[in-house]
Design an enzyme around this catalytic site. Structure first.
Site, mmCIF file in Angstrom:
data_model
loop_
_atom_site.group_PDB
_atom_site.id
_atom_site.type_symbol
_atom_site.label_atom_id
_atom_site.label_comp_id
_atom_site.label_asym_id
_atom_site.label_seq_id
_atom_site.Cartn_x
_atom_site.Cartn_y
_atom_site.Cartn_z
ATOM 1 N N ASP A 97 -19.983 83.794 59.260
ATOM 2 C CA ASP A 97 -20.748 84.951 59.719
ATOM 3 C C ASP A 97 -20.915 85.042 61.225
ATOM 4 O OD1 ASP A 97 -22.494 82.882 60.299
ATOM 5 O OD2 ASP A 97 -23.982 83.431 58.799
ATOM 6 N N GLU A 119 -15.885 80.851 53.067
ATOM 7 C CA GLU A 119 -17.303 81.112 52.841
ATOM 8 C C GLU A 119 -17.545 82.627 52.793
ATOM 9 O OE1 GLU A 119 -20.864 78.549 54.459
ATOM 10 O OE2 GLU A 119 -20.939 80.498 55.475
ATOM 11 N N GLU A 133 -25.686 88.139 61.703
ATOM 12 C CA GLU A 133 -24.801 87.463 60.754
ATOM 13 C C GLU A 133 -24.486 88.291 59.513
ATOM 14 O OE1 GLU A 133 -26.577 84.358 63.382
ATOM 15 O OE2 GLU A 133 -27.413 86.038 62.244
ATOM 16 N N HIS A 213 -33.613 78.381 64.663
ATOM 17 C CA HIS A 213 -32.857 79.046 65.723
ATOM 18 C C HIS A 213 -32.638 80.541 65.477
ATOM 19 C CE1 HIS A 213 -29.736 78.428 62.679
ATOM 20 N NE2 HIS A 213 -29.066 79.381 63.277
ATOM 21 N N ARG A 215 -32.501 84.480 65.238
ATOM 22 C CA ARG A 215 -32.992 85.544 66.115
ATOM 23 C C ARG A 215 -34.163 86.302 65.503
ATOM 24 N NH1 ARG A 215 -27.485 85.534 67.186
ATOM 25 N NH2 ARG A 215 -26.901 85.595 69.400
ATOM 26 N N HIS A 245 -33.647 73.844 69.479
ATOM 27 C CA HIS A 245 -32.518 74.650 69.936
ATOM 28 C C HIS A 245 -32.714 75.028 71.402
ATOM 29 C CE1 HIS A 245 -29.552 77.932 70.005
ATOM 30 N NE2 HIS A 245 -29.049 77.399 68.917
#
Length: 369
Positions: A97, A119, A133, A213, A215, A245
């Site tokens: 992604d 995936e 993603e 991490h 967003r 992160h």
């Protein structure tokens, strides 16, 4: 001889594609395989390459300070144009992604190269969660010619979107191949990060591993997460280790709220070997990572996922994962419930991993052959 280009650029992609590279390298009589890294991540990517002994054939070296998604997408497409002209692969393999995957799939389409999506088929159907993603996955799926779905649910997602059934193969997830390779190797190597972890772990306390991490959790989400962790450390006999992160949207709230909290260790991001070692030692894992949702069940570790949605519902349905979002009370309740109830802990830790048994890469190559 089938010419194959394997493209990845981030640490998670590298972890999941590394065992596939190694498996292809066992079949040099049938495949001419080249590896191209975009270096969407640089230092963390290089650590994985070193651990798996992989030397890229092409390195676009695209990471820039303050890089935005638009610039990265353009740079990947332009960088791969030159690679395609030099190597002319029949297949491009991309993973998951990331922006690297979507841009590489689009560049492959423009060059007339068939796209294999590893995936494939994970969905939340909320284009803003996770961002970017979810749309990266959907766009890559539309561009792909062959789809390697980790589960039957992922396959059904693809079929419901009109993907041809004979182009979809259920293989499991390559991250399990990587994990099973790594979990034994990390006990044999002399690693400075692992040695550091050994020096700070308090064996008299339950170890809680935290990562974050995403967003969509920037802002209030991370503030709530940190408040919940601070309260958990105050109310239970735990040691929390949090590899933080490097994004300022993560570092700033985490350090401002947690830096002086007893029993919470804020450390720098870990390379893959040390992170696998730490997962093995943890009692529970609290995370917003997709990959950890897949890895932890193979180590018998219950996972609390700090997201409201997941493109990996199989883990939730199987019972190895619980969604807790960024709600302070929810995070606290579920963490304390696992720590206080051995039966519930055992129930979650003994569930069969729905993402495979470590034979995914061999199945992918069998499909290509």
């Amino acid at each position: 001889m089938i010419k194959i280009l394997i493209v990845f650029g981030t640490r998670p992609e590298a972890i999941k594609m590394a065992p596939l590279v190694k498996e292809f390298q066992k079949h040099t009589d049938r495949f001419d395989v080249k590896v191209c890294v975009t270096a969407q991540h640089r230092q963390m990517l290089d650590q994985v390459l070193d651990f798996f002994d992989i030397i890229p054939d092409y390195d676009l070296n695209l990471m820039r300070p303050g890089q935005n998604l638009s610039q990265l997408t353009a740079d990947v497409i332009l960088g791969l144009k030159t690679v395609f002209e030099q190597f002319t692969p029949f297949y491009t393999f991309v993973h998951g992604d990331t922006t690297t995957s979507t841009a590489a799939a689009l560049a492959s389409f423009y060059a007339g190269v068939k796209v294999c999506h590893v995936e494939a088929g994970l969905r939340t159907y909320n284009k803003l969660s996770p961002f970017p993603e979810e749309m990266n996955r959907q766009l890559t799926g539309r561009l792909a010619d062959i789809h390697f779905a980790p589960t039957y649910q992922s396959k059904e997602n693809l079929l419901s979107e009109g993907t041809l059934e004979n182009s979809v193969f259920v293989t499991g997830n390559t991250v399990i191949d990587a994990l099973l390779y790594a979990k034994d190797k990390v006990e044999l190597i002399n690693d400075s990060q692992i040695n550091f972890l050994k020096s700070i772990i308090d064996n008299s306390k339950d170890l809680v591993l935290v990562t974050g991490h995403r967003r969509e959790n920037f802002g209030d989400g991370f503030i709530n997460i940190c408040k919940a962790l601070k309260q958990l450390a105050a109310e239970r006999n735990v040691q929390i280790i949090y590899p933080v992160h490097l994004n300022p949207n993560v570092i700033d709230p985490v350090h401002s709220i947690l830096k002086d909290t007893e029993s919470i260790h804020l450390i720098e991001p870990l390379a893959y070997p040390a992170f696998v070692w730490l997962m093995k030692k943890a009692k529970i894992i609290i995370t917003d990572s997709g990959g950890v949702q897949e890895e932890a069940p193979s180590l018998g570790k219950p996972v609390l996922v700090m997201r409201d949605t997941t493109e990996r519902p199989e883990a939730v349905e199987a019972g190895t994962v619980k969604l807790v979002g960024t709600n302070i009370d929810k995070i606290l309740f579920e963490a304390k419930y696992l720590l206080d109830n051995p039966k519930e802990y055992q129930r979650m830790s003994l569930v069969h991993n729905p993402y495979g048994d470590g034979s995914t890469c061999a199945k992918i190559i069998e499909c290509i052959q």
